[in-house]
Write a protein that holds these residues in place. Structure first.
Motif, mmCIF file in Angstrom:
data_model
loop_
_atom_site.group_PDB
_atom_site.id
_atom_site.type_symbol
_atom_site.label_atom_id
_atom_site.label_comp_id
_atom_site.label_asym_id
_atom_site.label_seq_id
_atom_site.Cartn_x
_atom_site.Cartn_y
_atom_site.Cartn_z
ATOM 1 N N ALA A 1 -8.772 -41.503 67.732
ATOM 2 C CA ALA A 1 -9.630 -41.480 68.913
ATOM 3 C C ALA A 1 -9.062 -42.400 69.992
ATOM 4 C CB ALA A 1 -11.043 -41.910 68.551
ATOM 5 N N GLY A 2 -8.950 -41.895 71.204
ATOM 6 C CA GLY A 2 -8.460 -42.693 72.321
ATOM 7 C C GLY A 2 -6.960 -42.839 72.390
ATOM 8 N N VAL A 3 -6.229 -42.224 71.471
ATOM 9 C CA VAL A 3 -4.763 -42.347 71.474
ATOM 10 C C VAL A 3 -4.143 -41.582 72.633
ATOM 11 C CG1 VAL A 3 -2.678 -41.616 70.231
ATOM 12 C CG2 VAL A 3 -4.485 -42.847 69.023
ATOM 13 N N SER A 4 -4.667 -40.387 72.908
ATOM 14 C CA SER A 4 -4.061 -39.492 73.904
ATOM 15 C C SER A 4 -4.923 -39.433 75.163
ATOM 16 C CB SER A 4 -3.896 -38.085 73.326
ATOM 17 O OG SER A 4 -3.067 -38.096 72.182
ATOM 18 N N GLU A 5 -4.312 -39.764 76.283
ATOM 19 C CA GLU A 5 -4.996 -39.674 77.567
ATOM 20 C C GLU A 5 -4.812 -38.267 78.135
ATOM 21 O OE1 GLU A 5 -4.762 -41.557 82.105
ATOM 22 O OE2 GLU A 5 -3.300 -42.139 80.562
ATOM 23 N N GLU B 1 -11.040 -39.709 63.663
ATOM 24 C CA GLU B 1 -11.470 -41.015 64.157
ATOM 25 C C GLU B 1 -10.330 -42.016 64.326
ATOM 26 O OE1 GLU B 1 -14.697 -44.535 63.044
ATOM 27 O OE2 GLU B 1 -14.757 -42.604 62.010
ATOM 28 N N ALA C 1 -12.993 -34.530 71.859
ATOM 29 C CA ALA C 1 -13.487 -35.805 71.342
ATOM 30 C C ALA C 1 -14.137 -35.644 69.972
ATOM 31 C CB ALA C 1 -14.488 -36.404 72.331
ATOM 32 N N ARG D 1 0.065 -39.075 76.203
ATOM 33 C CA ARG D 1 -0.564 -38.409 77.340
ATOM 34 C C ARG D 1 -0.431 -36.897 77.189
ATOM 35 N NH1 ARG D 1 0.679 -41.362 82.853
ATOM 36 N NH2 ARG D 1 0.054 -43.029 81.435
ATOM 37 N N THR E 1 -11.202 -34.655 67.229
ATOM 38 C CA THR E 1 -10.095 -35.581 66.984
ATOM 39 C C THR E 1 -10.444 -36.525 65.837
ATOM 40 O OG1 THR E 1 -9.400 -35.513 69.309
ATOM 41 C CG2 THR E 1 -8.656 -37.383 67.998
#
Length: 405
Positions: free
Chosen positions: A352-356, A349, A344, A321, A347
């Motif tokens: 991707a989506g690891v960090s909120e 690939e 986005a 986070r 970052t």
């Protein structure tokens, strides 16, 4: 190891108290013998108080159950958060609960250290008096400000608030108030506040980026703030990024600090006056929505540059986070849309989506309370005697032996 165990026991009692010793063992994974020895010492020092539940004298049955809670009167801390246009102070008890708070307007732009120390002293004395206390009742002072800070010595290597480099702020405050003093970056202070009292209470690992008149960075790993050599605090504003339109590399601060965004306007002086009253971000939004092309461009550049910086953080650390805090977030979508889109795109690939991304808007009191929590964290791990905490001596002498209330 004793200090670490002591801290974990006290922090567990703070978070979950009143709590039984057996539950402390479960939460800390310490042995019953270790927990019993530590809690006995804490009770002797007056830091922890036992509570009896199911006492036969009150009509209960069976053996009374002993629960432990912190003694809020064991210490009093002053936390201070300083920015170019405002100083906020809180007095807390040993649990971190706020006893009094005070906000003061200031104007600080590379002032001499003696001027800053005088202003802090005046604010501390006023806030302590407001709490109904005296300076002699204060155990520690913790000051948070933007810049590069040596946590271990209390030296401010560089800050837009102080004229001198390598300013010995902790020494100056000890000389004025006679109170052991911690100096820390404002980003680390608000990260500690989020971890103890805010949205990060359930997290052991996260990154925080503060976006105000400076751009700060805090990294929390396994419940510990990361600090570099000499306890140096990281300063994200010093990160080198590409300049506008792929010009020569520049520091992130020159593009994304609030002053850099303001500089894009046709009416810079009016916006700077708004900044002095703490309303710069709101005024920038009004100008952008009114079609100020210069501000639109500078806000867009700031968002894109911050997005690239965050992409590098994700690439290096992959934090679960990332908290964004600070007054510049009042720009809302005018800043965040470009930031999130660039993050986005930049970052890698596999990450991707690891960090909120979490946008948080803690008030000045939360930053000051975080500064106080940094001092409390030290006290929780410090050896105590009946006269107070005896901490390891640092270079500037802020942690002398057996300094007590």
């Amino acid at each position: 190891m004793r200090a670490i165990n002591r801290f974990h026991v006290l922090d567990t009692i703070r978070r979950h108290g009143p709590i039984a010793r057996v539950e402390i063992c479960e939460r800390t994974e310490l042995s019953a013998t270790t927990v019993s020895a530590i809690t006995a010492s804490l009770i002797d020092d007056g830091l922890v108080a036992p509570q009896h539940i199911g006492d036969l004298r009150n009509g209960g049955r069976g053996r009374p159950r002993v629960m432990l809670t912190l003694n809020p009167d064991a210490a009093c801390i002053v936390g201070v958060k300083i920015s170019p246009y405002r100083m906020h102070l809180v007095v807390t008890d040993f649990q971190g609960d706020v006893l009094s708070e005070l906000g003061l307007p200031v104007r600080l732009d590379r002032e001499p250290l003696i001027v800053l120390s005088y202003l802090i002293e005046d604010g501390v004395r006023s806030c302590v008096t407001k709490a109904g206390l005296t300076i002699e009742a204060i155990t520690s002072l913790s000051v948070a400000l933007p810049g590069v800070v040596e946590y271990g010595t209390g030296c401010v290597r560089a800050s837009a608030l102080i004229a001198e480099p390598d300013a010995q702020l902790a020494e100056a405050m000890v000389a004025r108030l006679g109170i052991p003093t911690i100096v820390e970056s404002d980003a680390n202070a608000v990260a500690q506040a989020e971890y103890w009292f805010g949205e990060a209470r359930a997290l052991e690992d996260f990154v925080l980026v503060s976006l105000e008149n400076s751009i700060g960075l805090a990294v929390m790993h396994e419940g510990q703030l990361f600090r570099g050599a000499l306890g140096l605090s990281p300063n994200l504003g010093d990160l080198i990024v590409s300049g506008p339109d792929r010009a020569a590399p520049v520091r992130l601060a020159t593009i994304a600090e609030q002053e850099a965004i303001i500089a894009g306007s046709e009416d810079v002086e009016s916006l700077r006056e708004s900044a002095r009253s703490g309303e710069a971000a709101q005024e920038i939004v009004k100008r952008i929505e009114g079609g100020d092309e210069g501000l639109i461009l500078s806000a867009t550049r700031a968002g894109k540059s911050l997005g690239l910086a965050l992409a590098n953080i994700v690439t290096m650390l992959a934090p679960p986070r990332i908290f964004l805090v600070g007054s510049s977030l009042a720009l809302g979508d005018h800043l965040l849309n470009d930031l999130i889109a660039t993050l986005a795109d930049a970052t890698p690939e596999p990450l991707a989506g690891v960090s909120e991304i979490v946008v948080s808007m803690p008030g000045d009191a939360a930053w000051a309370r975080g500064a106080a929590a940094l001092a409390l964290r030290e006290l929780y791990g410090a050896p105590w005697s009946t006269t107070g905490p005896a901490r390891h001596a640092y270079k500037n002498g802020i942690q002398g032996e057996n300094h007590g209330r």
